[in-house]
Write a protein that holds these residues in place. Structure first.
Motif, mmCIF file in Angstrom:
data_model
loop_
_atom_site.group_PDB
_atom_site.id
_atom_site.type_symbol
_atom_site.label_atom_id
_atom_site.label_comp_id
_atom_site.label_asym_id
_atom_site.label_seq_id
_atom_site.Cartn_x
_atom_site.Cartn_y
_atom_site.Cartn_z
ATOM 1 N N LEU A 101 0.833 -1.203 0.000
ATOM 2 C CA LEU A 101 0.000 0.000 0.000
ATOM 3 C C LEU A 101 0.867 1.251 0.000
ATOM 4 C CD1 LEU A 101 -2.792 -0.959 2.572
ATOM 5 C CD2 LEU A 101 -2.812 -1.221 0.088
ATOM 6 N N ARG A 102 1.918 1.216 0.794
ATOM 7 C CA ARG A 102 2.838 2.359 0.869
ATOM 8 C C ARG A 102 3.427 2.674 -0.508
ATOM 9 N NH1 ARG A 102 7.320 4.890 3.712
ATOM 10 N NH2 ARG A 102 6.607 4.255 5.775
ATOM 11 N N ARG A 103 3.829 1.645 -1.244
ATOM 12 C CA ARG A 103 4.463 1.866 -2.546
ATOM 13 C C ARG A 103 3.506 2.530 -3.523
ATOM 14 N NH1 ARG A 103 7.366 -3.465 -4.582
ATOM 15 N NH2 ARG A 103 7.729 -2.058 -6.351
ATOM 16 N N VAL A 104 2.240 2.126 -3.502
ATOM 17 C CA VAL A 104 1.266 2.744 -4.394
ATOM 18 C C VAL A 104 1.055 4.206 -4.030
ATOM 19 C CG1 VAL A 104 -1.160 2.752 -5.098
ATOM 20 C CG2 VAL A 104 0.079 0.594 -4.946
ATOM 21 N N VAL A 105 0.872 4.487 -2.748
ATOM 22 C CA VAL A 105 0.599 5.853 -2.310
ATOM 23 C C VAL A 105 1.799 6.762 -2.566
ATOM 24 C CG1 VAL A 105 0.195 7.284 -0.268
ATOM 25 C CG2 VAL A 105 -1.174 5.238 -0.639
ATOM 26 N N GLU A 106 2.993 6.285 -2.260
ATOM 27 C CA GLU A 106 4.190 7.103 -2.478
ATOM 28 C C GLU A 106 4.349 7.459 -3.949
ATOM 29 O OE1 GLU A 106 7.073 5.618 1.204
ATOM 30 O OE2 GLU A 106 7.403 4.862 -0.824
ATOM 31 N N ALA A 107 4.142 6.491 -4.829
ATOM 32 C CA ALA A 107 4.273 6.760 -6.264
ATOM 33 C C ALA A 107 3.145 7.670 -6.748
ATOM 34 C CB ALA A 107 4.267 5.450 -7.050
ATOM 35 N N ALA A 108 1.925 7.425 -6.264
ATOM 36 C CA ALA A 108 0.781 8.227 -6.693
ATOM 37 C C ALA A 108 0.946 9.689 -6.306
ATOM 38 C CB ALA A 108 -0.506 7.661 -6.092
ATOM 39 N N SER A 110 -8.361 7.220 -9.182
ATOM 40 C CA SER A 110 -7.465 8.336 -9.452
ATOM 41 C C SER A 110 -6.071 8.064 -8.914
ATOM 42 C CB SER A 110 -8.029 9.618 -8.832
ATOM 43 O OG SER A 110 -7.135 10.698 -9.012
ATOM 44 N N ALA A 111 -6.000 7.513 -7.704
ATOM 45 C CA ALA A 111 -4.700 7.188 -7.113
ATOM 46 C C ALA A 111 -3.978 6.134 -7.943
ATOM 47 C CB ALA A 111 -4.884 6.709 -5.676
ATOM 48 N N LEU A 112 -4.709 5.137 -8.410
ATOM 49 C CA LEU A 112 -4.086 4.088 -9.224
ATOM 50 C C LEU A 112 -3.620 4.645 -10.570
ATOM 51 C CD1 LEU A 112 -6.381 1.006 -8.518
ATOM 52 C CD2 LEU A 112 -4.072 1.433 -7.674
ATOM 53 N N ARG A 113 -4.395 5.538 -11.120
ATOM 54 C CA ARG A 113 -3.981 6.159 -12.377
ATOM 55 C C ARG A 113 -2.684 6.932 -12.191
ATOM 56 N NH1 ARG A 113 -6.043 7.379 -17.244
ATOM 57 N NH2 ARG A 113 -5.493 9.359 -18.222
ATOM 58 N N ARG A 114 -2.586 7.695 -11.107
ATOM 59 C CA ARG A 114 -1.357 8.426 -10.802
ATOM 60 C C ARG A 114 -0.190 7.454 -10.602
ATOM 61 N NH1 ARG A 114 -2.058 13.608 -7.826
ATOM 62 N NH2 ARG A 114 -4.149 14.401 -8.219
ATOM 63 N N PHE A 115 -0.470 6.358 -9.906
ATOM 64 C CA PHE A 115 0.557 5.344 -9.652
ATOM 65 C C PHE A 115 1.093 4.777 -10.958
ATOM 66 C CE2 PHE A 115 1.107 0.662 -9.350
ATOM 67 C CZ PHE A 115 2.302 0.628 -8.653
ATOM 68 N N PHE A 116 0.182 4.376 -11.857
ATOM 69 C CA PHE A 116 0.608 3.787 -13.124
ATOM 70 C C PHE A 116 1.375 4.788 -13.985
ATOM 71 C CE2 PHE A 116 -2.741 0.431 -12.551
ATOM 72 C CZ PHE A 116 -1.870 -0.642 -12.582
ATOM 73 N N LEU A 117 0.933 6.031 -13.974
ATOM 74 C CA LEU A 117 1.646 7.050 -14.737
ATOM 75 C C LEU A 117 3.080 7.192 -14.241
ATOM 76 C CD1 LEU A 117 -1.074 9.830 -15.157
ATOM 77 C CD2 LEU A 117 0.185 8.716 -17.007
ATOM 78 N N ALA A 118 3.232 7.241 -12.916
ATOM 79 C CA ALA A 118 4.569 7.393 -12.335
ATOM 80 C C ALA A 118 5.440 6.187 -12.644
ATOM 81 C CB ALA A 118 4.463 7.601 -10.828
ATOM 82 N N GLN A 119 4.895 4.993 -12.461
ATOM 83 C CA GLN A 119 5.668 3.777 -12.686
ATOM 84 C C GLN A 119 6.019 3.594 -14.161
ATOM 85 O OE1 GLN A 119 6.478 3.545 -9.527
ATOM 86 N NE2 GLN A 119 6.361 1.315 -9.542
ATOM 87 N N THR A 120 5.072 3.910 -15.034
ATOM 88 C CA THR A 120 5.334 3.769 -16.468
ATOM 89 C C THR A 120 6.402 4.757 -16.919
ATOM 90 O OG1 THR A 120 3.061 3.023 -16.847
ATOM 91 C CG2 THR A 120 4.299 3.792 -18.755
ATOM 92 N N ALA A 121 6.337 5.975 -16.399
ATOM 93 C CA ALA A 121 7.359 6.971 -16.738
ATOM 94 C C ALA A 121 8.733 6.499 -16.291
ATOM 95 C CB ALA A 121 7.025 8.301 -16.079
#
Length: 232
Positions: A137-144, A187-198
């Motif tokens: 959970l922490r990893r998703v929130v930090e990236a998001a 929205s949080a997951l979208r932000r997470f995926f954007l960050a990870q994909t970048a």
């Protein structure tokens, strides 16, 4: 499981214990039998019970399902067995998906687990601490929220304050209860995926298809992203 009638019997059967803990995301705790015993011995209905003092909703859910104090669950009931088997199967599926794409596993886990924290009675005081205490959970929130690796080195109270500020800026509320709204989770997951994909594109040059999907779509589709990443 229908033949188990004591804590000792459950702890002695490693295969059953693997499924029981794995159904609640606690498979890495299988060696900590003293902790498992204390969780099962005390009723989760007691606010002072060991499961509640651990301040981890996974342990409370495990205690409610397998606790031996009070009436307890009927291990021979088909509905109970089917529920535990389904939980374990789902998590096993996520683990298999994670072999191909760890980000998808993190997203699926976040979507499943975050609601129990967001809707808990103590979310105002403990919600962010519970998120920080669970690495997926922490990893998703930090990236998001675009937080750097150095964030983890801060005092935990400072970490909570930063998360509150980020949540207020993104969703209009400081509490982790913001994730009780499905649109905020997406929205949080979208932000997470954007960050990870970048990050993936920067490191390997792969991920352009997934990035295009994220840029064009109004929501997060783990299946679409998974297929896109496999196609890269």
């Amino acid at each position: 499981i229908g033949g188990i009638n004591s804590i000792d019997a459950l702890l002695a059967d490693r295969r059953l214990l693997t499924v029981a803990l794995g159904a609640f995301g606690l498979e890495t705790e299988i060696a900590k039998k003293a902790i498992v015993r204390r969780v099962l011995e005390q009723p989760v209905s007691d606010p002072a019970s060991f499961a509640n003092r651990l301040n981890d909703p996974r342990w409370r859910a495990f205690a409610r399902a397998f606790g031996f104090s009070g009436a307890g669950a009927d291990f021979s009931a088909p509905a109970f067995q089917a529920d535990i088997a389904a939980r374990f199967t789902q998590r096993s599926f996520e683990a298999a998906v994670g072999v191909a794409d760890p980000d998808i596993r993190l997203a699926l886990n976040f979507r499943r687990e975050i609601l129990s924290i967001a809707e808990s009675q103590n979310v105002a005081s403990a919600g962010w601490f519970q998120i920080l205490g669970q690495q997926p959970l922490r990893r998703v929130v930090e990236a998001a929220f675009g937080l750097p690796a150095s964030f983890a080195n801060l005092d935990v109270d400072r970490q909570r304050a930063i998360l509150e500020g980020k949540a207020e800026a993104a969703f209009g509320r400081r509490s982790a209860a913001v994730f009780s709204a499905p649109e905020n989770v997406e929205s949080a997951l979208r932000r997470f995926f954007l960050a990870q994909t970048a990050n993936t594109i920067a490191a390997t040059g792969r991920g352009q298809t997934a990035l295009a999907l994220l840029s064009d779509s109004g929501g997060v589709s783990p299946d679409a992203l998974f297929n896109a990443r496999l196609a890269e």
